[in-house]
Design an enzyme around this catalytic site. Structure first.
Site, PDB file in Angstrom:
ATOM      1  N   GLU A 253       0.869  -1.066   0.076  1.00  0.00           N
ATOM      2  CA  GLU A 253       0.032   0.222   0.152  1.00  0.00           C
ATOM      3  C   GLU A 253       0.891   1.092   0.092  1.00  0.00           C
ATOM      4  O   GLU A 253       1.601   1.273   0.925  1.00  0.00           O
ATOM      5  CB  GLU A 253      -1.141   0.062   1.189  1.00  0.00           C
ATOM      6  CG  GLU A 253      -2.201   0.669   0.817  1.00  0.00           C
ATOM      7  CD  GLU A 253      -2.180   2.087   1.185  1.00  0.00           C
ATOM      8  OE1 GLU A 253      -1.634   2.778   0.189  1.00  0.00           O
ATOM      9  OE2 GLU A 253      -2.547   2.458   2.326  1.00  0.00           O
ATOM     10  N   CYS A 287      -2.990   8.703   2.557  1.00  0.00           N
ATOM     11  CA  CYS A 287      -2.793   8.079   1.089  1.00  0.00           C
ATOM     12  C   CYS A 287      -3.737   8.409   0.342  1.00  0.00           C
ATOM     13  O   CYS A 287      -3.777   8.595  -0.727  1.00  0.00           O
ATOM     14  CB  CYS A 287      -2.301   6.819   1.385  1.00  0.00           C
ATOM     15  SG  CYS A 287      -3.780   5.839   2.359  1.00  0.00           S
TER      16      CYS A 287
HETATM   17  P1  NDP Z   1       8.542   4.825   4.500  1.00  0.00           P
HETATM   18  O1  NDP Z   1       8.133   4.200   3.503  1.00  0.00           O
HETATM   19  O2  NDP Z   1       9.971   5.202   4.829  1.00  0.00           O
HETATM   20  O3  NDP Z   1       8.203   4.006   5.957  1.00  0.00           O
HETATM   21  C1  NDP Z   1       7.228   3.313   5.995  1.00  0.00           C
HETATM   22  C2  NDP Z   1       7.330   2.176   6.926  1.00  0.00           C
HETATM   23  O4  NDP Z   1       8.378   1.368   6.538  1.00  0.00           O
HETATM   24  C3  NDP Z   1       7.773   2.579   8.399  1.00  0.00           C
HETATM   25  O5  NDP Z   1       7.065   1.782   9.553  1.00  0.00           O
HETATM   26  C4  NDP Z   1       9.240   2.363   8.444  1.00  0.00           C
HETATM   27  O6  NDP Z   1       9.974   2.370   9.488  1.00  0.00           O
HETATM   28  C5  NDP Z   1       9.437   1.038   7.791  1.00  0.00           C
HETATM   29  N1  NDP Z   1      10.799   1.008   6.944  1.00  0.00           N
HETATM   30  C6  NDP Z   1      11.568   1.768   6.443  1.00  0.00           C
HETATM   31  N2  NDP Z   1      12.762   1.302   6.010  1.00  0.00           N
HETATM   32  C7  NDP Z   1      12.384   0.053   6.153  1.00  0.00           C
HETATM   33  C8  NDP Z   1      13.017  -1.152   5.399  1.00  0.00           C
HETATM   34  N3  NDP Z   1      14.234  -1.056   4.556  1.00  0.00           N
HETATM   35  N4  NDP Z   1      12.348  -2.488   5.362  1.00  0.00           N
HETATM   36  C9  NDP Z   1      11.371  -2.454   6.057  1.00  0.00           C
HETATM   37  N5  NDP Z   1      10.579  -1.274   6.493  1.00  0.00           N
HETATM   38  C10 NDP Z   1      11.110  -0.214   6.477  1.00  0.00           C
HETATM   39  O7  NDP Z   1       7.748   6.225   4.895  1.00  0.00           O
HETATM   40  P2  NDP Z   1       8.081   7.523   5.632  1.00  0.00           P
HETATM   41  O8  NDP Z   1       7.296   7.300   7.101  1.00  0.00           O
HETATM   42  O9  NDP Z   1       9.526   7.847   5.909  1.00  0.00           O
HETATM   43  O10 NDP Z   1       7.149   8.614   4.805  1.00  0.00           O
HETATM   44  C11 NDP Z   1       7.804   8.741   3.670  1.00  0.00           C
HETATM   45  C12 NDP Z   1       6.866   9.360   2.561  1.00  0.00           C
HETATM   46  O11 NDP Z   1       6.029   8.067   2.277  1.00  0.00           O
HETATM   47  C13 NDP Z   1       5.822  10.148   3.091  1.00  0.00           C
HETATM   48  O12 NDP Z   1       6.226  11.482   2.691  1.00  0.00           O
HETATM   49  C14 NDP Z   1       4.565   9.776   2.047  1.00  0.00           C
HETATM   50  O13 NDP Z   1       4.807  10.296   0.875  1.00  0.00           O
HETATM   51  C15 NDP Z   1       4.671   8.237   2.115  1.00  0.00           C
HETATM   52  N6  NDP Z   1       3.956   7.650   3.114  1.00  0.00           N
HETATM   53  C16 NDP Z   1       2.653   6.909   2.436  1.00  0.00           C
HETATM   54  C17 NDP Z   1       1.954   6.627   3.555  1.00  0.00           C
HETATM   55  C18 NDP Z   1       0.498   5.788   2.845  1.00  0.00           C
HETATM   56  O14 NDP Z   1      -0.142   5.934   3.658  1.00  0.00           O
HETATM   57  N7  NDP Z   1       0.576   5.327   1.628  1.00  0.00           N
HETATM   58  C19 NDP Z   1       2.083   6.477   4.601  1.00  0.00           C
HETATM   59  C20 NDP Z   1       3.231   6.817   5.108  1.00  0.00           C
HETATM   60  C21 NDP Z   1       4.281   7.522   4.256  1.00  0.00           C
HETATM   61  P3  NDP Z   1      10.482   3.870  10.242  1.00  0.00           P
HETATM   62  O15 NDP Z   1       9.212   4.643  10.343  1.00  0.00           O
HETATM   63  O16 NDP Z   1      10.836   3.102  11.286  1.00  0.00           O
HETATM   64  O17 NDP Z   1      11.551   4.136   9.218  1.00  0.00           O
END
Ligand code: NDP
Length: 514
Positions: A253, A287
């Site tokens: 997602e 999102c």
């Molecule tokens: P990320 O995609 O970086 O992180 C999402 C989740 O993945 C978090 O729980 C994060 O952990 C975890 N994660 C990070 N790196 C890894 C890895 N290598 N392997 C497995 N899991 C990992 O999103 P961000 O939160 O940094 O947000 C960045 C952008 O993503 C936003 O600006 C937005 O555009 C988008 N986003 C979209 C969402 C949606 O609902 N579709 C939700 C959130 C973000 P941790 O937070 O501990 O790094």
């Protein structure tokens, strides 16, 4: 006992040896105040959680649909009774207004109820027609749990979004190991602790592991049977690459760039009201939020006037009555600033708002921006902004709006406002997205029977609804011979005349179709 002590206690109960591990802090995005300190769980701790989940999964699956439904009901009852406590935590850790947190939790509870109530009829053993060639057999189909599901959750809806996977995975008979975002670990830990309190006879069926990205990566490598990921496309790719090593299936997602189309005969005031909520609520960190609007020439001026008027009345902040809160992730402010600056530099205009001021001076609270006629090549139209901004573009007609809405690599959701029912439905069905609401925004997310998920760069797989239940299962096919046929076609002892006779039958049955 302070909140921090309570959280520490919760996490250490969940993670033996947590005291010796590295920790990280979760803070209130509005004030910077500490919300909690959590262990950075390493690969060994994640593997231990998955091992506990593996044991729990067997017991949980063995309970059967009815008993699981009772326990899922106990969980939702627990959440409902502590709604305000959880909403307060969401408000402090994510920054959204308390009332919006209540709305989010309400939706999650409704999904828990639906998943519990519909798992049996969606997944249980049923007979299917055996067909002509196996008419002497009974054919059975059931959807069996996968085992242990890893859920990697985001910070923007720290209850609702992960619960879309957790509730459906649990209802289907799996155990879940949940890695909340590093920005909302307290909410994740609270949800796991609530499960342990509400379902004491199967406490390890839902566990939380906390940490940074590396903890999520460890979960991908820990031998879980599926990973449900919500987040950005770049991280989604990394998750898929890690899961590819062990052929672990994934559900992705990944966000979107959702559009609203406002047709000639639309109720302009209603469309504007919905667009403002869809774009600005949760500070635009949704999102399925509306980031782009294509309004036909016939309604454009009235729509822009109405949106601008409504947005001008929004007061973001963290106090009571705030329309939306600060950016949960401070770094997101830079993305919103870049998109807004690019939009104006590329020839767009700001009906309201505009350049995003420095982060520190405003405590990560971004004023809303209404951007007009931004070129389609601009980042504000092409990339996920995830902030309280909206672009409105004039189009000749709804068909042009649809073509522009679909001209994106994303395809999560969207909205259509049209007076004509058939036209609204036609536009919605042709929108390249997983979900579309006609004459409202985001509604599909609140209908538990409807699947939720995207196409293209918005990901794949579905949470919610019957598809969401099946997503966390494997289809199991069984046949049982009821009586032998005089001629067994799948035997070396079949007579030489059998295949020609079969060819004649098939010729009669199918050959007449041209
Ligand atoms: P990320 O995609 O970086 O992180 C999402 C989740 O993945 C978090 O729980 C994060 O952990 C975890 N994660 C990070 N790196 C890894 C890895 N290598 N392997 C497995 N899991 C990992 O999103 P961000 O939160 O940094 O947000 C960045 C952008 O993503 C936003 O600006 C937005 O555009 C988008 N986003 C979209 C969402 C949606 O609902 N579709 C939700 C959130 C973000 P941790 O937070 O501990 O790094």
């Amino acid at each position: 006992m302070t909140t921090v002590e309570r959280q520490d206690e919760a996490m250490s109960a969940n993670a033996p040896g947590a005291a010796e591990q590295d920790t990280f802090r979760s803070t209130d995005p509005a004030s910077g105040e500490l919300v909690g300190v959590f262990p950075v769980q390493d690969a060994a701790a994640v593997e231990a959680a998955v091992a506990r989940a593996r044991v729990a999964a067997e017991a949980w699956a063995a309970l059967g649909f009815g008993e699981r439904r009772l326990r899922l009901a106990a969980y939702r009852g627990y959440l409902a009774r502590r709604m305000n406590e959880l909403a307060d935590l969401v408000h402090r850790e994510n920054g959204k207004p308390h009332d919006d947190a209540v709305l989010e939790i309400t939706l999650a509870i409704d999904h828990l109820a639906w998943a519990g109530a519909h798992a049996a009829r969606t997944l249980r053993l049923r007979r299917v027609a055996p067909g002509l060639l196996a008419a002497n057999h009974a054919a059975y189909l059931e959807y069996q749990p996968l085992g242990v599901v890893g859920v990697i959750g985001p910070w923007n809806y720290p209850v609702f979004t992960p619960m879309g996977s957790i509730a459906y995975a649990l209802a289907a008979g799996n155990a879940v190991v949940f890695k909340p975002s590093e920005h909302t670990p307290a909410v994740g830990a609270w949800l796991a602790r609530a499960w342990q309190a509400a379902v004491p006879d199967c406490p390890d069926a839902l566990q939380a592991v906390t940490g940074l990205g590396e903890t999520g990566a460890a979960l991908c490598r820990a031998g879980v049977d599926k990973v449900a990921f919500t987040g950005s496309a770049p991280t989604g790719r990394r998750v898929m690459a890690a899961c590819a090593q062990t052929l672990t299936p994934v559900l992705m997602e990944l966000g979107g760039k959702d559009a609203m189309i406002v047709d000639d005969d639309a109720d302009v005031a209603a469309a504007a009201n919905a667009a403002v909520w869809g774009a600005m609520s949760n500070a635009g960190q949704t999102c399925i939020g509306i980031e782009r609007v294509y309004a036909t020439s016939a309604v454009y001026d009235a729509f822009v006037r109405e949106v601008t008027e409504q947005v001008a009345g929004l007061r973001p902040g963290s106090g009571p009555g705030a329309a939306y809160g600060p950016m949960t992730m401070a770094s997101q402010t830079d993305v919103v600033r870049r998109h807004t600056d690019d939009a104006l530099a590329d020839g767009g205009t700001a009906a309201l708002g505009g350049p995003v001021p420095g982060t520190q001076a405003h405590g990560n609270v971004i004023a809303p921006a209404v951007l007009l006629d931004v070129p389609e090549s601009s980042a504000a139209v092409r990339e996920e902004t995830f902030g309280p901004t909206i672009t409105i573009t004039r189009v000749a007609d709804a068909e042009e709006g649809l073509a522009r809405a679909n001209a994106t690599s994303y395809g999560l959701a969207g909205s259509v406002f049209a007076g004509s029912r058939s036209r609204g439905l036609s536009l919605a069905r042709r929108m390249r997205s997983g979900m579309t609401s006609v004459n409202s925004v985001l509604t599909f997310a609140s209908v538990p029977a409807l699947p939720f998920g995207g196409v293209g760069e918005s990901g794949f797989g579905r949470i919610h609804g019957a598809d969401g239940l099946k997503e966390f299962t494997r289809a199991k096919a069984v046949t049982r011979q009821r009586f032998p046929l005089p001629v067994d076609l799948m035997s070396f002892r079949r007579p030489a005349s059998a295949a020609p006779a079969l060819a004649r039958v098939i010729g009669v049955v199918h050959g007449r179709h041209r």
